[in-house]
Design a protein around this motif. Structure first.
Motif, mmCIF file in Angstrom:
data_model
loop_
_atom_site.group_PDB
_atom_site.id
_atom_site.type_symbol
_atom_site.label_atom_id
_atom_site.label_comp_id
_atom_site.label_asym_id
_atom_site.label_seq_id
_atom_site.Cartn_x
_atom_site.Cartn_y
_atom_site.Cartn_z
ATOM 1 N N GLN A 36 50.207 29.195 44.684
ATOM 2 C CA GLN A 36 48.831 29.532 45.200
ATOM 3 C C GLN A 36 48.236 30.677 44.188
ATOM 4 O O GLN A 36 47.060 30.977 44.125
ATOM 5 C CB GLN A 36 48.564 29.874 46.454
ATOM 6 N N CYS A 37 49.056 31.233 43.226
ATOM 7 C CA CYS A 37 48.470 32.457 42.548
ATOM 8 C C CYS A 37 47.359 32.153 41.579
ATOM 9 O O CYS A 37 46.415 32.758 41.435
ATOM 10 C CB CYS A 37 49.503 33.065 41.851
ATOM 11 N N GLY A 38 47.454 30.895 40.984
ATOM 12 C CA GLY A 38 46.445 30.823 39.725
ATOM 13 C C GLY A 38 44.819 30.457 40.528
ATOM 14 O O GLY A 38 44.118 31.096 40.200
ATOM 15 N N VAL A 39 45.072 29.608 41.497
ATOM 16 C CA VAL A 39 43.779 29.176 42.177
ATOM 17 C C VAL A 39 43.369 30.392 42.943
ATOM 18 O O VAL A 39 42.042 30.560 42.911
ATOM 19 C CB VAL A 39 44.084 27.816 43.039
ATOM 20 N N THR A 40 44.181 31.181 43.841
ATOM 21 C CA THR A 40 43.860 32.224 44.310
ATOM 22 C C THR A 40 43.123 33.171 43.657
ATOM 23 O O THR A 40 42.257 33.707 43.850
ATOM 24 C CB THR A 40 44.870 32.845 45.120
ATOM 25 N N SER A 41 43.783 33.572 42.362
ATOM 26 C CA SER A 41 43.088 34.713 41.514
ATOM 27 C C SER A 41 41.829 34.112 40.822
ATOM 28 O O SER A 41 40.791 34.949 40.868
ATOM 29 C CB SER A 41 44.019 34.945 40.289
ATOM 30 N N LEU A 42 41.617 32.997 40.922
ATOM 31 C CA LEU A 42 40.024 32.525 40.536
ATOM 32 C C LEU A 42 38.976 32.507 41.539
ATOM 33 O O LEU A 42 38.032 33.056 41.229
ATOM 34 C CB LEU A 42 40.287 31.205 39.970
ATOM 35 N N VAL A 43 39.485 32.072 42.862
ATOM 36 C CA VAL A 43 38.575 32.405 43.981
ATOM 37 C C VAL A 43 38.104 33.682 44.094
ATOM 38 O O VAL A 43 37.155 34.111 44.388
ATOM 39 C CB VAL A 43 39.055 31.590 45.041
ATOM 40 N N PHE A 48 34.885 38.677 44.700
ATOM 41 C CA PHE A 48 35.162 39.952 44.387
ATOM 42 C C PHE A 48 34.798 40.583 42.846
ATOM 43 O O PHE A 48 34.823 41.897 42.828
ATOM 44 C CB PHE A 48 36.396 40.680 44.846
ATOM 45 N N GLY A 49 34.742 39.897 42.193
ATOM 46 C CA GLY A 49 34.594 40.268 40.740
ATOM 47 C C GLY A 49 35.943 40.768 40.153
ATOM 48 O O GLY A 49 36.897 40.324 40.403
ATOM 49 N N GLY A 50 35.676 41.925 39.351
ATOM 50 C CA GLY A 50 37.210 42.360 38.716
ATOM 51 C C GLY A 50 37.581 41.469 37.630
ATOM 52 O O GLY A 50 36.990 40.595 36.962
ATOM 53 N N GLN A 51 38.888 41.652 37.373
ATOM 54 C CA GLN A 51 39.787 41.125 36.254
ATOM 55 C C GLN A 51 40.849 40.331 36.686
ATOM 56 O O GLN A 51 41.499 40.748 37.850
ATOM 57 C CB GLN A 51 40.287 42.029 35.384
ATOM 58 N N ILE A 52 41.112 39.363 36.085
ATOM 59 C CA ILE A 52 42.484 38.489 36.377
ATOM 60 C C ILE A 52 43.753 39.266 35.419
ATOM 61 O O ILE A 52 43.374 39.360 34.262
ATOM 62 C CB ILE A 52 42.588 36.886 36.154
ATOM 63 N N LEU A 53 44.818 39.465 36.194
ATOM 64 C CA LEU A 53 45.994 39.848 35.396
ATOM 65 C C LEU A 53 47.147 39.126 35.734
ATOM 66 O O LEU A 53 47.005 38.242 36.665
ATOM 67 C CB LEU A 53 46.299 41.283 36.181
ATOM 68 N N LYS A 54 47.983 39.273 34.858
ATOM 69 C CA LYS A 54 49.036 38.282 35.027
ATOM 70 C C LYS A 54 50.433 39.147 34.676
ATOM 71 O O LYS A 54 50.464 40.247 34.084
ATOM 72 C CB LYS A 54 49.212 37.492 34.197
ATOM 73 N N LEU A 88 49.354 42.228 32.549
ATOM 74 C CA LEU A 88 48.644 42.059 31.459
ATOM 75 C C LEU A 88 47.412 41.308 31.597
ATOM 76 O O LEU A 88 47.262 40.508 32.768
ATOM 77 C CB LEU A 88 49.573 41.039 30.786
ATOM 78 N N PRO A 89 46.369 41.510 30.744
ATOM 79 C CA PRO A 89 45.117 40.972 30.875
ATOM 80 C C PRO A 89 45.183 39.531 30.966
ATOM 81 O O PRO A 89 46.074 38.976 30.246
ATOM 82 C CB PRO A 89 44.408 41.655 29.743
ATOM 83 N N SER A 90 44.327 38.978 31.703
ATOM 84 C CA SER A 90 44.397 37.298 31.684
ATOM 85 C C SER A 90 42.974 36.793 31.954
ATOM 86 O O SER A 90 42.238 37.798 31.735
ATOM 87 C CB SER A 90 45.282 36.841 32.752
ATOM 88 N N ASP A 91 42.738 35.787 31.972
ATOM 89 C CA ASP A 91 41.306 35.242 31.979
ATOM 90 C C ASP A 91 41.214 33.778 32.914
ATOM 91 O O ASP A 91 42.252 33.335 33.329
ATOM 92 C CB ASP A 91 40.674 35.064 30.752
ATOM 93 N N LEU A 92 39.821 33.479 33.051
ATOM 94 C CA LEU A 92 39.551 32.455 33.918
ATOM 95 C C LEU A 92 40.466 30.956 33.155
ATOM 96 O O LEU A 92 41.139 30.338 33.925
ATOM 97 C CB LEU A 92 38.443 32.152 33.641
ATOM 98 N N GLU A 93 40.441 31.026 32.064
ATOM 99 C CA GLU A 93 41.157 29.829 31.425
ATOM 100 C C GLU A 93 42.420 29.621 31.606
ATOM 101 O O GLU A 93 43.131 28.657 31.766
ATOM 102 C CB GLU A 93 40.734 29.790 29.937
ATOM 103 N N GLU A 94 43.068 30.853 31.518
ATOM 104 C CA GLU A 94 44.640 30.901 31.512
ATOM 105 C C GLU A 94 45.212 30.805 32.879
ATOM 106 O O GLU A 94 45.953 30.046 33.257
ATOM 107 C CB GLU A 94 45.122 32.328 30.899
#
Length: 117
Positions: A36-43, A48-54, A88-94
């Motif tokens: 669930q990590c990818g889908v959860t990080s997107l929602v 809440f805003g902020g950044q997606i990390l990995k 590590l920085p990540s993003d929506l696409e990743e």
């Protein structure tokens, strides 16, 4: 955007109940956070805003969020061992490459959030 600790704690409870086979093909009743990590990080970023990390793990990248300078990993319970976070920085696409639009819409819907097509 919701940002209080109370809102995040309440969201975490709702999230656990929202995970299903619809939101990740790896879901199981004995480990609902699995996959669930990818889908959860997107929602989470939507709300809440902020950044997606990995952090790279043996099974692939693990996604989570940075909100107001604090790491939030709502799916860490899927792992038997603690994670050595690399942040590590990540993003929506990743993060989307770890899930798909159907699972993303399913999680939003199960959380009672608007689902845009």
């Amino acid at each position: 955007m919701i940002q209080s600790a109370v809102d995040i704690a309440q969201f975490a409870e709702r999230l656990t109940k929202a995970w299903s086979r619809e939101t990740s093909s790896l879901w199981s009743s004995d480990n609902p956070a699995r996959g669930q990590c990818g889908v959860t990080s997107l929602v989470v970023q939507d709300l809440f805003g902020g950044q997606i990390l990995k952090t790279p793990l043996q099974q692939g990248p693990h996604f989570y969020n940075l909100i107001a300078g604090r790491r939030f990993d709502f799916t860490t319970v899927q792992f038997a061992e603690p994670i050595d976070y690399e942040d590590l920085p990540s993003d929506l696409e990743e993060a989307m490459s770890d899930t798909n639009a159907v699972q993303y819409r399913a999680l939003r819907g199960r959380l009672g959030l608007p689902v845009n097509d």
